[in-house]
Design an enzyme around this catalytic site. Structure first.
Site, PDB file in Angstrom:
ATOM      1  N   SER A  77      -9.388   1.364   2.881  1.00 35.22           N
ATOM      2  CA  SER A  77      -8.471   2.192   2.151  1.00 35.22           C
ATOM      3  C   SER A  77      -7.353   1.400   1.468  1.00 35.22           C
ATOM      4  O   SER A  77      -6.703   1.952   0.571  1.00 35.22           O
ATOM      5  CB  SER A  77      -7.844   3.217   3.098  1.00 35.22           C
ATOM      6  OG  SER A  77      -7.024   2.588   4.051  1.00 35.22           O
TER       7      SER A  77
ATOM      8  N   LYS B  83       0.857  -1.190   0.000  1.00 31.75           N
ATOM      9  CA  LYS B  83       0.000   0.000   0.000  1.00 31.75           C
ATOM     10  C   LYS B  83       0.895   1.242   0.000  1.00 31.75           C
ATOM     11  O   LYS B  83       1.975   1.225   0.603  1.00 31.75           O
ATOM     12  CB  LYS B  83      -0.839  -0.056   1.271  1.00 31.75           C
ATOM     13  CG  LYS B  83      -1.875   1.035   1.440  1.00 31.75           C
ATOM     14  CD  LYS B  83      -2.648   0.815   2.747  1.00 31.75           C
ATOM     15  CE  LYS B  83      -3.826   1.761   2.869  1.00 31.75           C
ATOM     16  NZ  LYS B  83      -4.600   1.531   4.123  1.00 31.75           N
TER      17      LYS B  83
ATOM     18  N   SER C  57      -9.816  -1.047   6.859  1.00 30.40           N
ATOM     19  CA  SER C  57      -9.091  -0.820   5.599  1.00 30.40           C
ATOM     20  C   SER C  57      -8.314  -2.013   5.055  1.00 30.40           C
ATOM     21  O   SER C  57      -7.916  -2.008   3.902  1.00 30.40           O
ATOM     22  CB  SER C  57      -8.144   0.373   5.756  1.00 30.40           C
ATOM     23  OG  SER C  57      -8.889   1.565   5.818  1.00 30.40           O
TER      24      SER C  57
END
Lengths: 546, 546
Positions: free
Chosen positions: B202, B127, B226
């Site tokens: 996310s 990420k 997330s």
């Protein structure tokens, strides 16, 4: 009622909790009261023996039926009663409840022919932050007098399940944020070895009562030295575990909810085996199922065994420092560090200089954290009764600092984390240089031996370790000696505070004051650090063998 | 330059990082792109096989010399290039660096005839919160474009030591505080199974790329769902470990320094054996010696073994709920829970209703925590470039809320702690009633299967678990089916939000969307909870066997 009336009433109620037959008359002028129990005639020789035992011995005898809890409890209640009369150390004293609890445990034993738990029948003393249903937790605040607890703190619940008996809650400084024990309710608690010395703080009542053997294991708390300082000043062992090892839920506290640096619970006691008894007994109750902040980490015997096996071959590798660069310790403390280092080396261990990493930064950061609400919590509690702040308060909580805001707090969190990580990096780098593990380091706890009243000024040796959240075990080493610990002539001060502290050293006044060191391991290394402390105490001749 | 120029330049640079030979032409109109890799002709059949493997298989072949890291890395780079073109999922793509790193690892293997670590040669996607020296970490903020990282995040350092290869950093929603993946730099990331569905957020770029098998194990973060939401929406396994298990030091973050609820790192992957490979590989590097927030807790095989032995005799005891009392899940999610419950029962496990404990309180409390600085951190970062906030932002960060002050924060901390402890008490009470341990509970992650764009509204199923800091493992279960999952007629809404969410259910639009559940264990129970998830996945037929 004025705050003075409320405080006086509470003080009178504490005094009244001591039965007449345990009262001593006017005392002599001796500075030390350590010989009073044996001389007073209030304790039988069996009771003197019980209170002079180790906790490990007592629980073994209680578990085998050789001793009854009522007898053990009575012995400690009597000695605690003497302690309070001589040292002014109790904020709650409840021998009747204790004896009733002991009687129940004896009945349980009688019926089941086995102990209820690993602490069966053993009296444990508690700092007056622990709640016991039906009792008061004033914590040295006049405003909190008269509020009776509706439930036990979680550690009390678990100790009770393990078989412990409660009989006393001991004094603390108003607010807890001071390392001498003074409040407006009962005044000052003093050191049993010399009334002119502090018992330390904030778990000062525990230090005094356990040092006097009115308690065998006491439970204190530590957010900036509050377990370690009273342990050091009373020639005791003490454990400041890392946060998350011991439960803190449902306790009273100052600045409750402040989580940037956590206060932690831990034992103050006479030996590492007693410390281990306490810690393993609590962990057996799975505190993580009661208090979300406790890490599910049972006692790791394998970690202790790593140290044991190093002792058998290769020896320990330890760092040490005797000055953090901010305040130079008095000569007795320097000698204490040197004694530990030379003793270890003599026995084949590797001891290397450890460079304190930015302790000035750490001390500033943690002092800002203590004051992050601008003193709102503490000062509003004082205002609630109208009582004044105790002296020296501003050393840790400076009301002239403004409350910080949320984004400033987050910046403090990042600074703390980065500091912790940099210190870990220093540790790794030193290990890489050496090509071996560094097991712990040896450091002062305070710049002074048991300090004279109103002279405690510098918290940094202790509080830096709180900022790091590392495990610290106090080992008693020696006593200040006017013949050995000369005042430094022509000392050049590092700074104003250092000059003041050094100036206050007086070989005569400190003669005989306990000197201790702390053994510091990384976070959550209780098993290893206690094992190292045990070996050091053993080599020094200050430790019982298991 | 305007913020639009800066963003457009960054987007162009990402596009340019894809070599021409990996470019695909105009695509058809299919909603799903899952079959593109096999059809594109860009990946060889060996490369298709590699990218369709498990990580466990790949590291075994890399460790035995059967595969070279360069070949594995090239295969994933190609598939990731397709992923970005089809799904818009990368914020950094650096195949050249990856191949150079792979070449070094191959050379190491050649020379030493052994792998460098347990992840030797395996590509891992990250990420875009993870820092890699020399690359940008924009995290979806235009203001952060052009700042090149000077050091690796600690998890990157440790994965690198374990032998992992890095090749892509994936997209996130601006601020990270939204569960769909949209930012002003590259726009929206979509779901590989249907472009009309969200990939979640996310860690949505991770969900999309791993779901598409442009990645084998991706690393995300979770402060309110997330990791779990993208895992669920892409039919993947995901781990939200408790805080303190995986290192987070030196990462970029939103609201950095906020510690009331910690964001945590964890893997998104195709199976529990792959998840275990990741977790054990990180723990072997002793992350607690690098990041002070990591607990010194190696992989506890004995904890996993407790579940294994329950599976052999007696079976598991699990709770479940399908509604938290705030928002009722859509029919596919209700069927997902029911499928898991009935499958477990059929195989002899005990599954009992679990009463959600005050989840309305929990959701309000955590929403207040997310907004505790009144959005200062996020909005000042937006202001720095002038970019506008993405839609739906106010769902989690409501700028109309005032910044709270220090004493209010302390009160929030106390409420959180008391809530956690009360929930632990509920757990103990249920266990006492049953006379046996409850191993975990089964719960929804979101009220919806992979959600349609701009319809993610309720975070509470995920975020309550963050407030508790309990371990959660996502298990993919099934797919929405218009023939089975009818819209509820005459549904009586629990509240306005519930009505809106339920109203948005459309059997046709959701047909085929992944459905998952989370398996929730107490704090720091990764070993046990993963073992339970493994068994559930196995019984459902969605899990590879080790």
């Amino acid at each position: 009622m004025t705050w003075e009336d409320i405080a006086a009433d509470k003080k009178a109620r504490i005094d009244k909790s001591i039965p007449d037959e345990w009262r001593i008359g006017v005392q002599g002028q001796d500075d030390s009261v350590m010989d009073v129990p044996a001389k007073s005639g209030i304790l039988s020789s069996e009771e003197i023996d019980i209170t002079n035992s180790s906790a490990v011995d007592l629980v073994a005898k209680l578990a085998s039926g050789q001793l009854k809890s009522v007898d053990v409890t009575l012995a400690f209640c009597k000695r605690a009663a003497l302690a309070h009369q001589l040292l002014n150390c109790a904020l709650e004293f409840f021998p009747e409840l204790a004896l009733a609890q002991a009687k129940e445990l004896d009945a349980y034993y009688e019926k089941n022919q086995k102990p209820i738990g690993p602490l069966h029948g053993l009296p444990i003393s508690l700092k007056d932050q622990f709640r016991i249903k039906g009792l008061e937790t004033s914590m040295g605040y006049v405003a909190w007098i008269g509020k009776y607890d509706e439930e036990d703190s979680i550690l009390v619940t678990l100790l009770r399940k393990a078989g412990a008996v409660f009989y006393v809650k001991t004094s603390v400084p108003q607010s807890l944020m001071v390392c001498e024990t003074v409040n407006n309710i009962i005044g000052r608690t003093v050191n049993p070895r010399n009334k002119n010395w502090s018992c330390g703080g904030s778990s000062g009542g525990e230090g005094a009562i356990v040092g006097f053997r009115g308690g065998i294991i006491g439970v204190g708390t530590d957010i900036g030295g509050s377990i370690r300082v009273p342990s050091a000043f009373n020639f005791l062992y003490g454990l400041r575990p890392s946060h998350g090892r011991m439960p803190y839920a449902k306790m009273a506290n100052s600045m409750e909810g402040q989580e940037t640096v956590h206060s932690v619970c831990g034992p103050i006691c006479h030996s590492i085996p007693d410390m281990k008894l306490f810690v393993t007994s609590v962990l057996k109750e799975e505190p993580w199922k009661y208090d979300s902040k406790v890490i599910p980490m049972p006692w790791r015997q394998s970690e202790e065994d790593i140290i044991t096996s190093k002792l058998k071959s290769g020896g320990l590798t330890l760092g040490f420092y005797d000055c953090d660069g901010n305040v130079t310790p008095h000569p007795p403390i320097l000698r204490g560090i040197e004694t530990v280092v030379s003793t270890l080396k003599k026995h084949g261990h590797t001891v290397i200089p450890w460079k304190p990493y930015k302790h000035d930064f750490a001390v500033n950061l943690i002092n800002g954290i203590y004051a992050s609400d601008g003193g709102t919590d503490v000062f509003s509690t004082l205002a609630a009764s109208g009582e004044p702040a105790i002296p020296n308060f501003k050393d840790l909580i400076n009301p002239s600092l403004p409350k910080i805001d949320m984004n400033e707090l987050w910046s403090v969190h990042l600074q703390k984390w980065a500091y912790q990580n940099s210190y870990l990096e220093q540790w790794r780098l030193r290990e890489a240089e050496l090509g071996r593990e560094i097991d712990a380091f040896i450091a002062p706890i305070t710049p002074t031996a048991a300090v004279r009243h109103n002279q405690f000024k510098y918290y940094g040796y202790a509080s830096t370790i709180n900022l790091l959240d590392w495990t610290s075990v106090v080992v008693p080493v020696t006593f200040a000696d006017k013949a050995l610990d000369m005042k430094k002539e022509g000392y050049e001060a590092l700074n104003e505070l250092d000059g003041t502290v050094q100036e206050e050293y007086d070989p005569e006044a400190y003669h005989g004051a306990p000197v201790a060191v702390q053994i510091v391991g990384r976070r959550l290394t209780e098993e290893r650090t206690m094992a190292i402390a045990h070996e050091i105490g053993r080599l020094l001749g200050n430790e019982i063998t298991p």
